[in-house]
Design an enzyme around this catalytic site. Structure first.
Site, mmCIF file in Angstrom:
data_model
loop_
_atom_site.group_PDB
_atom_site.id
_atom_site.type_symbol
_atom_site.label_atom_id
_atom_site.label_comp_id
_atom_site.label_asym_id
_atom_site.label_seq_id
_atom_site.Cartn_x
_atom_site.Cartn_y
_atom_site.Cartn_z
ATOM 1 N N TYR A 196 0.826 -1.221 0.000
ATOM 2 C CA TYR A 196 0.000 0.000 0.000
ATOM 3 C C TYR A 196 0.856 1.264 0.000
ATOM 4 C CZ TYR A 196 -3.086 -3.545 2.095
ATOM 5 O OH TYR A 196 -3.784 -4.688 2.377
ATOM 6 N N TYR A 247 -14.161 -4.860 3.963
ATOM 7 C CA TYR A 247 -12.810 -5.283 3.531
ATOM 8 C C TYR A 247 -12.629 -6.747 3.930
ATOM 9 C CZ TYR A 247 -7.833 -6.011 3.218
ATOM 10 O OH TYR A 247 -6.609 -6.536 2.891
ATOM 11 N N ASP A 272 -16.997 -12.262 8.757
ATOM 12 C CA ASP A 272 -15.550 -12.102 8.712
ATOM 13 C C ASP A 272 -15.125 -11.502 10.056
ATOM 14 O OD1 ASP A 272 -12.971 -11.248 8.397
ATOM 15 O OD2 ASP A 272 -13.266 -10.379 6.406
ATOM 16 N N LYS A 308 -6.172 -12.719 12.243
ATOM 17 C CA LYS A 308 -5.384 -11.697 12.946
ATOM 18 C C LYS A 308 -4.886 -12.065 14.366
ATOM 19 C CE LYS A 308 -5.494 -7.974 10.029
ATOM 20 N NZ LYS A 308 -6.594 -7.955 9.047
#
Ligand SMILES: *Cc1c(COP(=O)(O)O)cnc(C)c1O
Length: 426
Positions: free
Chosen positions: A23, A151, A245, A274
């Site tokens: 990014y 996302y 998610d 995560k």
């Protein structure tokens, strides 16, 4: 070449000779800082400076860095069996981890498929959902319904269900499959629009996908648990699977172990990653309810789930994830999240009256200051490093997602840096 970004302001990311950063516009971004060691909520840089970490390694390091219990589990497993293939062969760290996840998750979410990243866990969730309908003899359910602001990862499949801007749909037009996109049903209008969309095309949709309570990378946007209850009800009505998610929200971040608990609903499939290993190893899991799994049982090989990453269920990663779950049992993580939440709300509140600030919001151990605009995130990031804190503004938000073990005075250093930097206009 200087290893200190601040003493070499003329260098850019491109001057780092071989790395390509994520990014990042390499030509204009500042030269990256170099980390050499971590402990608790501290990152030590190559030039000796120490930063208080406000991001917890992209929201993963929930117990802080280098926790001794996790370190011990990693070393013990490394000595015994760092890796073995998972095809036709299983091992104790994966068996135990799957059983523990099934016991922690609500309802009959009980079949655990391991992968090595969040994006791939979500890819697997989508494949499960599409094939679930095929295996049951239902044809035509080929689309995924996702929501603006969402996302779900950077792979091509996930890009097609991310927010169109985040997923760069126009740049990649022609490459990404076309899915169905809607606004989250946060009020009467958006709920009516979603109901109309489903009345028209509901039978072409295999699954509905959302991040529960917080759309993270889309801008730390919060919604009420009520929204999730609407989605559950609509999915049931139209024979659509609900995929949550929980890659960002899972493991305590929103104040409960899983965000879906706050809505009292059970998704058909949930993706975790995560904080699964406490930020130490790459690991992800896609967990399906019993009924989803049973649709794959058959005497026809064609009904099997066709997926299998080489490093799936890596024993080191599973051992570390088990150690991370131990810490949720032996240390008061959810109480710590509640304490952090109160401190974030108190100490970020002064931002609300600063010029250019649009909103201040806190949920669990997530503190967000939303700005009207953020033209130069690099300048802001640099100002934070100069103040000895690691905070990574993106889009138009400055946020904190600290380790749950952060000391109150460390958290105060983070919030003070935000108030000061925003007051001075970087
Ligand atoms: C980070 C994230 C992903 C992608 O996970 P990776 O491990 O980066 O592939 C997917 N969904 C959500 C909600 C995330 O926060």
């Amino acid at each position: 070449m200087s290893r200190n970004a601040l003493s070499a302001p003329h260098l850019t990311a491109a001057d780092q000779p071989n790395l390509w950063l994520p990014y990042t516009q390499m030509q204009t971004a500042p030269f990256p800082v170099e980390a050499v060691s971590t402990s608790g909520s501290r990152i030590t840089l190559a030039d000796g400076r120490e930063l208080v970490d406000g991001v917890a390694a992209w929201w993963t390091a929930c117990h802080g860095y280098s926790h001794p219990h996790i370190h011990e589990a990693l070393v013990r497993q490394a000595e015994r069996m760092p890796h073995v293939m998972f095809g036709g062969m299983v091992h104790e760290p994966a068996i135990r981890l799957a059983a523990r996840l099934a016991a922690m998750l609500p309802g009959d979410l009980e079949r655990v498929f391991f992968t090595d990243s969040g994006s791939v866990a979500m890819e697997v969730a989508i494949k499960m959902a599409v094939q679930y309908h095929i295996n049951r003899g239902t044809s035509g359910r080929t689309k995924i319904l996702s929501f603006r602001g969402g996302y779900h990862g950077d792979t091509l499949g996930m890009m097609s269900i991310c927010d169109p801007e985040e997923g760069m749909h126009s740049l990649f037009a022609g490459v990404l499959p076309e899915q169905a996109l809607a606004d989250l049903p946060v009020d009467g209008d958006s709920l009516a629009r979603l109901e109309a969309l489903l009345a028209e095309r509901g039978d072409s949709i295999a699954a509905m996908v959302t991040e529960p309570l917080v759309q993270g990378a889309g801008g730390m946007l919060f919604h009420d648990p009520e929204v999730l209850r609407h989605l559950r009800e609509l999915c049931d009505r139209h024979g659509i699977l609900l995929i949550l998610d929980e890659i960002f929200t899972g493991f305590g971040r929103t104040g409960t172990m899983f965000a879906c608990e706050q809505a009292g609903i059970v998704p058909d499939i949930v993706a975790l990653s995560k904080a699964l290993t406490g930020g130490t190893m790459a690991l992800a899991a896609t967990v399906a309810r019993r009924g989803v799994f049973e649709a794959f049982l058959s005497d026809s090989a064609g009904h099997a789930l066709m997926h299998g990453p080489t490093f799936m269920a890596n024993p080191l990663a599973c051992a570390v994830a088990n150690a991370s779950l131990d810490l949720f049992e032996t240390e008061p993580r959810l109480e710590q999240v509640a304490t952090i939440s109160a401190q974030l709300a108190r100490e970020l509140e002064p931002c609300r009256t600063l010029p250019g600030v649009k909103d201040v919001r806190v949920l669990g151990a997530i503190g967000v200051v939303e700005l009207e605009t953020l033209d130069d995130p690099d300048a802001l990031r640099r100002a934070f490093v100069e103040r000895g804190v690691w905070i990574r503004p993106f889009r138009n938000i400055v946020y904190l997602t600290p380790a749950f073990t952060i000391m109150p005075e460390e958290l105060t250093r983070l919030t003070t840096a935000i108030v000061d930097v925003l007051r001075e206009g970087a």
